[in-house]
Design a protein around this motif. Structure first.
Motif, PDB file in Angstrom:
ATOM      1  N   MET A  88       0.827  -1.194   0.000  1.00  0.00           N
ATOM      2  CA  MET A  88       0.000   0.000   0.000  1.00  0.00           C
ATOM      3  C   MET A  88       0.871   1.257   0.000  1.00  0.00           C
ATOM      4  N   GLU A  89       1.886   1.217   0.847  1.00  0.00           N
ATOM      5  CA  GLU A  89       2.757   2.390   0.949  1.00  0.00           C
ATOM      6  C   GLU A  89       3.552   2.590  -0.335  1.00  0.00           C
ATOM      7  N   THR A  90       3.990   1.506  -0.951  1.00  0.00           N
ATOM      8  CA  THR A  90       4.759   1.605  -2.187  1.00  0.00           C
ATOM      9  C   THR A  90       3.895   2.170  -3.320  1.00  0.00           C
ATOM     10  N   VAL A  91       2.655   1.736  -3.396  1.00  0.00           N
ATOM     11  CA  VAL A  91       1.744   2.254  -4.421  1.00  0.00           C
ATOM     12  C   VAL A  91       1.526   3.752  -4.226  1.00  0.00           C
ATOM     13  N   LEU A  92       1.351   4.157  -2.978  1.00  0.00           N
ATOM     14  CA  LEU A  92       1.129   5.574  -2.690  1.00  0.00           C
ATOM     15  C   LEU A  92       2.366   6.410  -3.004  1.00  0.00           C
ATOM     16  N   ILE A  93       3.553   5.861  -2.772  1.00  0.00           N
ATOM     17  CA  ILE A  93       4.786   6.578  -3.102  1.00  0.00           C
ATOM     18  C   ILE A  93       4.914   6.748  -4.613  1.00  0.00           C
ATOM     19  N   VAL A  94       4.574   5.704  -5.377  1.00  0.00           N
ATOM     20  CA  VAL A  94       4.649   5.793  -6.837  1.00  0.00           C
ATOM     21  C   VAL A  94       3.659   6.837  -7.353  1.00  0.00           C
ATOM     22  N   ILE A  95       2.445   6.840  -6.818  1.00  0.00           N
ATOM     23  CA  ILE A  95       1.455   7.854  -7.208  1.00  0.00           C
ATOM     24  C   ILE A  95       1.950   9.247  -6.853  1.00  0.00           C
ATOM     25  N   HIS A  96       2.533   9.379  -5.671  1.00  0.00           N
ATOM     26  CA  HIS A  96       3.056  10.671  -5.224  1.00  0.00           C
ATOM     27  C   HIS A  96       4.145  11.174  -6.173  1.00  0.00           C
ATOM     28  N   LEU A  97       5.047  10.298  -6.571  1.00  0.00           N
ATOM     29  CA  LEU A  97       6.124  10.702  -7.478  1.00  0.00           C
ATOM     30  C   LEU A  97       5.584  11.078  -8.853  1.00  0.00           C
ATOM     31  N   MET A  98       4.559  10.372  -9.339  1.00  0.00           N
ATOM     32  CA  MET A  98       3.959  10.733 -10.624  1.00  0.00           C
ATOM     33  C   MET A  98       3.275  12.098 -10.535  1.00  0.00           C
ATOM     34  N   VAL A  99       2.621  12.377  -9.432  1.00  0.00           N
ATOM     35  CA  VAL A  99       1.982  13.682  -9.235  1.00  0.00           C
ATOM     36  C   VAL A  99       3.034  14.783  -9.188  1.00  0.00           C
ATOM     37  N   VAL A 100       4.146  14.516  -8.512  1.00  0.00           N
ATOM     38  CA  VAL A 100       5.218  15.515  -8.425  1.00  0.00           C
ATOM     39  C   VAL A 100       5.781  15.828  -9.810  1.00  0.00           C
ATOM     40  N   LEU A 101       6.049  14.793 -10.602  1.00  0.00           N
ATOM     41  CA  LEU A 101       6.582  15.031 -11.945  1.00  0.00           C
ATOM     42  C   LEU A 101       5.582  15.784 -12.819  1.00  0.00           C
ATOM     43  N   ALA A 102       4.323  15.416 -12.740  1.00  0.00           N
ATOM     44  CA  ALA A 102       3.306  16.113 -13.530  1.00  0.00           C
ATOM     45  C   ALA A 102       3.173  17.568 -13.091  1.00  0.00           C
ATOM     46  N   LEU A 103       3.260  17.812 -11.787  1.00  0.00           N
ATOM     47  CA  LEU A 103       3.156  19.176 -11.270  1.00  0.00           C
ATOM     48  C   LEU A 103       4.320  20.035 -11.754  1.00  0.00           C
ATOM     49  N   VAL A 104       5.507  19.472 -11.748  1.00  0.00           N
ATOM     50  CA  VAL A 104       6.673  20.212 -12.239  1.00  0.00           C
ATOM     51  C   VAL A 104       6.514  20.530 -13.727  1.00  0.00           C
ATOM     52  N   LEU A 152      -3.411  19.152  -9.429  1.00  0.00           N
ATOM     53  CA  LEU A 152      -2.203  18.423  -9.041  1.00  0.00           C
ATOM     54  C   LEU A 152      -1.698  18.856  -7.660  1.00  0.00           C
ATOM     55  N   ALA A 153      -1.884  20.118  -7.313  1.00  0.00           N
ATOM     56  CA  ALA A 153      -1.489  20.576  -5.979  1.00  0.00           C
ATOM     57  C   ALA A 153      -2.344  19.910  -4.910  1.00  0.00           C
ATOM     58  N   VAL A 154      -3.634  19.780  -5.162  1.00  0.00           N
ATOM     59  CA  VAL A 154      -4.516  19.083  -4.215  1.00  0.00           C
ATOM     60  C   VAL A 154      -4.102  17.621  -4.102  1.00  0.00           C
ATOM     61  N   ALA A 155      -3.802  16.979  -5.228  1.00  0.00           N
ATOM     62  CA  ALA A 155      -3.363  15.583  -5.197  1.00  0.00           C
ATOM     63  C   ALA A 155      -2.034  15.436  -4.466  1.00  0.00           C
ATOM     64  N   PHE A 156      -1.138  16.411  -4.646  1.00  0.00           N
ATOM     65  CA  PHE A 156       0.154  16.371  -3.953  1.00  0.00           C
ATOM     66  C   PHE A 156      -0.028  16.446  -2.441  1.00  0.00           C
ATOM     67  N   PHE A 157      -0.859  17.380  -1.972  1.00  0.00           N
ATOM     68  CA  PHE A 157      -1.089  17.489  -0.536  1.00  0.00           C
ATOM     69  C   PHE A 157      -1.800  16.265   0.016  1.00  0.00           C
ATOM     70  N   ALA A 158      -2.739  15.715  -0.745  1.00  0.00           N
ATOM     71  CA  ALA A 158      -3.465  14.528  -0.280  1.00  0.00           C
ATOM     72  C   ALA A 158      -2.531  13.332  -0.144  1.00  0.00           C
ATOM     73  N   THR A 159      -1.663  13.115  -1.136  1.00  0.00           N
ATOM     74  CA  THR A 159      -0.734  11.990  -1.039  1.00  0.00           C
ATOM     75  C   THR A 159       0.316  12.223   0.043  1.00  0.00           C
ATOM     76  N   SER A 160       0.722  13.462   0.242  1.00  0.00           N
ATOM     77  CA  SER A 160       1.680  13.758   1.312  1.00  0.00           C
ATOM     78  C   SER A 160       1.083  13.458   2.681  1.00  0.00           C
ATOM     79  N   ILE A 161      -0.150  13.868   2.892  1.00  0.00           N
ATOM     80  CA  ILE A 161      -0.808  13.609   4.176  1.00  0.00           C
ATOM     81  C   ILE A 161      -1.037  12.119   4.368  1.00  0.00           C
ATOM     82  N   ALA A 162      -1.429  11.422   3.297  1.00  0.00           N
ATOM     83  CA  ALA A 162      -1.639   9.977   3.397  1.00  0.00           C
ATOM     84  C   ALA A 162      -0.340   9.250   3.723  1.00  0.00           C
TER      85      ALA A 162
END
Length: 132
Positions: free
Chosen positions: A1-17, A57-67
């Motif tokens: 679960m944590e690994t999946v969330l980290i991968v999603i978080h990294l994809m959101v970060v790259l898309a945001l950049v 993407l900013a909302v998704a970034f904060f949501a994944t960070s909090i999760a």
């Protein structure tokens, strides 16, 4: 679960950049940023799409960070004095007024030949250096 969330978080970060880098600069100090092309990426249309994408993407970034923070905190177990084994002493003096088991850091630093009280008498008043 944590690994999946980290991968999603990294994809959101790259898309945001990428979305932030695609946006047209407002200052235009050097005269660059934004070009003359037409189509979907007109000045007004691209600003609207990129602004909304940045917000999403900013909302998704904060949501994944909090999760991720909540998941990291769930793995830790709080230390409790009630979890200690019944025979092991806890920190502080014992109930009968003795100093404890002798396994503390100060007991480890004490010389092996005995304590200072064994070799020298305790001073009775203020100490004055001996006259030469």
């Amino acid at each position: 679960m944590e690994t999946v969330l980290i991968v999603i978080h990294l994809m959101v970060v790259l898309a945001l950049v990428l979305v932030v880098l695609l946006q047209r600069s407002e200052g235009g100090a050097l005269g660059i940023g934004g070009g003359g092309g037409g189509g979907m990426m007109t000045a007004r249309g691209s600003a609207n799409i990129l602004t909304r994408a940045t917000a999403a993407l900013a909302v998704a970034f904060f949501a994944t960070s909090i999760a991720l923070a909540i998941l990291a905190r769930m793995d830790e177990r709080p230390a409790s004095i009630l979890d200690a084994a019944p025979g092991t002493p806890t920190s502080g003096p014992a109930a009968d007024g003795t100093s404890g088991s002798g396994n503390g850091i100060l007991d480890q630093l004490r010389p092996q030949g005995g304590t200072q009280q064994d070799t020298q008498p305790a001073p009775s008043g203020p100490q004055v250096p001996a006259a030469e």
